[in-house]
Design an enzyme around this catalytic site. Structure first.
Site: not given
Ligand SMILES: NC(=O)c1ncn([C@@H]2O[C@H](COP(=O)(O)O)[C@@H](O)[C@H]2O)c1NC=O
Length: 530
Positions: A152, A294
């Protein structure tokens, strides 16, 4: 007191921050001594906790125990060490504000410009199978508090949570200090680190402490907390203009954790197909091989050996198998490798490779070889992104035993036919819907996949099978809505069919099977796969 509304005019600019005082508290001591030595060399004062301080001191570097700073002994078995204003005021004072600077001085505390923390090894402790009492003790409290406070306060403090960053941090210290952009990057990494840590704790609590079964906890939890580190950048995604990366779950047991033993770098499409191959081949108990193109199988077979299964799977559709991705559910033998090697293949996935198989396959420089982790297991739950959210479901692991199937047409199948039907039924659920799979002798001979109506899937399957359709068996992943699709199979010579049943026109469909003298079983459950 509520969080204040900041007034931008109060903030003095701060970019470069020289490091004078560092707080170090690490469980993973990798690189610690070198880091401490280099910081001391730069005139940095070190403050540290218990065994971190001991390690630094043993290496001969000056270090101040945190208990000296707090005026309190480390207490409650280490549950309280750094949780003290003397530490946290030094981490949280925003020295861009004059009032914070004054207050810190009045309190008699000094600021830290560098904080190096890594947390108690919670995930590793869970993975070791430790008892809940031991696991709970590994929930770090003081560490995340320091990490979050420093992150922070990144305009003033550099927070380091990863030993891999020590080198870059030292470079900055030696160059006169850290800059704001660097501290901001470190802060982002630090918050991601504590978020992942808390997600792991929450998952453990749900699964073990709250008493959910692991299936419930893993499949459909009340709250999803997925924090995963990037494992690798991929060259590109499905197409070359799409960026892509791999994110393996920590402790995962699948394709994402596999070890690559050879070949070119894995691509995005390789991963997708390798996963489909894994799903298809590992759904069978006997030695099995699946060949994927595929994301769909163009051949699946079981056999006495992996070599035999591969030959049979390849024979299903040799044209489509060109450039395919292969998975074997057993160790790949030299014989199997010799069967695979002459065919252009993108990837081979297996639980292992015999040395002779590696010799054969590694000679093919482009062929990617993926060895599954020892504890490999199919997924228990599946996530799929949709716009605005995602869907989750349990994986399709249920399989109706052939003994429970209902014979609705023709003669009961003999042992070999029933085995083929059972194989086809399993194999079919690795095929994208609408799926029709024709099989014979434990191998697919024609696959109709991904069509938007079932008749077309039937046409595709029998066309691919050609003469092999005659005398084969067929599986349909969902019911026949009309008799037309079934009729395509019957006309091609299919002699036995397994399907879920449940259509409003079942009677019509069953009548067509009976008229042709075709054996038909209903399973009562379907296996859509989209
Ligand atoms: N309780 C505390 O005040 C506290 N402060 C730091 N820790 C952790 O203690 C570990 C280091 O301890 P040691 O230096 O004794 O090996 C670090 O992983 C750090 O995150 C704490 N431990 C747990 O919460």
């Amino acid at each position: 007191m509520a969080a204040p509304t900041p007034n931008a005019a109060d903030y003095r600019p701060r970019d470069a921050v020289a490091v004078r005082r560092a707080l170090i508290s690490v469980s993973d001591k990798t690189g610690l001594v070198e880091l401490a030595g280099a910081l001391v060399e730069q005139g940095v004062e070190l403050v540290s906790t218990g065994s971190t301080a001991a390690t630094i001191a043993e290496a001969g570097h000056p270090v101040t125990e945190v208990s000296e700073v707090t005026g309190f002994p480390e207490s409650l078995d280490g549950r309280v060490k750094t949780l003290h204003p003397a530490v946290h005021a030094g981490l949280l004072a925003d020295l861009r504000l004059e009032r914070h600077e004054q207050q810190l001085t009045e309190l008699g505390f000094a600021p830290f410009e560098l904080v190096v923390v890594n947390l108690y090894p919670f995930v590793e402790t869970v993975a070791s199978g430790a008892e809940p009492l031991a696991v709970i003790e590994q929930i770090d409290i003081g560490g995340p508090a320091m990490v979050r406070a420093s992150a922070k306060n990144h305009p003033n403090v550099a927070i380091v949570v990863d030993p891999d960053d020590y080198g870059t941090v030292l470079d900055a210290v030696r160059a006169g200090g850290t800059d704001l952009a660097f501290r901001t990057r470190l802060a982002a990494k630090a918050f991601a680190h504590t978020a992942a840590y808390d997600a792991a704790v929450a998952a453990y609590m749900s699964a073990v402490v709250v008493g959910e079964t692991p299936e419930q906890a893993a499949a459909l939890p009340e709250r999803f907390q997925i924090t995963v580190n990037k494992g690798a950048d991929l060259r590109y995604g499905e197409n070359s203009h799409q960026m892509a990366a791999l994110y393996p779950y920590a402790g995962g047991t699948g394709i994402a954790q596999a070890t690559q033993l050879g070949g070119k770098e894995m691509s995005y499409n390789n991963y997708v197909d390798a996963d489909a191959a894994f799903r298809a081949a590992f759904d069978h108990d006997e030695p099995a091989v699946a060949i994927i193109k595929h994301a769909n199988p163009c051949g699946i077979a079981v056999g006495e050996t992996i070599a035999a299964a591969h030959a049979a799977a390849h024979a299903c559709d040799p044209v489509s198998a060109f450039g395919g991705v292969i998975a074997a559910n057993r160790v790949v033998t030299r014989e199997a490798a010799e069967s695979i090697a002459p065919i252009f293949t993108e990837v081979v996935v297996a639980p292992g490779f015999e040395p002779g198989a590696l010799e054969v396959l590694q000679a093919k420089k482009n062929l990617r070889l993926l060895e599954l982790p020892e504890s490999y297991a199919p997924v228990r739950s599946e996530l799929r992104q949709i716009s605005g959210g995602f869907l989750a479901q349990q994986a399709d692991t249920h399989f109706a035993d052939p003994a429970s199937w209902q014979l609705v047409s023709g003669e009961a199948a003999d042992e070999a036919t029933l085995a083929d039907l059972a194989f086809a039924w399993r194999a079919c659920r690795a095929v994208k819907s609408n799926a029709i799979l024709l099989a014979s002798g434990g191998a697919s001979v024609g696959v109709g996949m991904g069509q938007v109506n079932r008749v077309d899937s039937c046409h595709l399957a029998v066309t691919r099978a050609g003469e092999r359709a005659r005398g084969s068996v067929a599986a349909s992943d969902a019911f026949f809505p009309f008799a037309d699709g079934l009729q395509v199979l019957i006309d091609a010579g299919v002699r036995a069919v397994v399907q879920p049943g449940g259509s409003v026109r079942d009677e019509e469909v069953i009548a067509a099977a009976q008229a042709a003298g075709v054996t038909m079983y209903l399973t009562g459950e379907r296996h859509f796969f989209h």
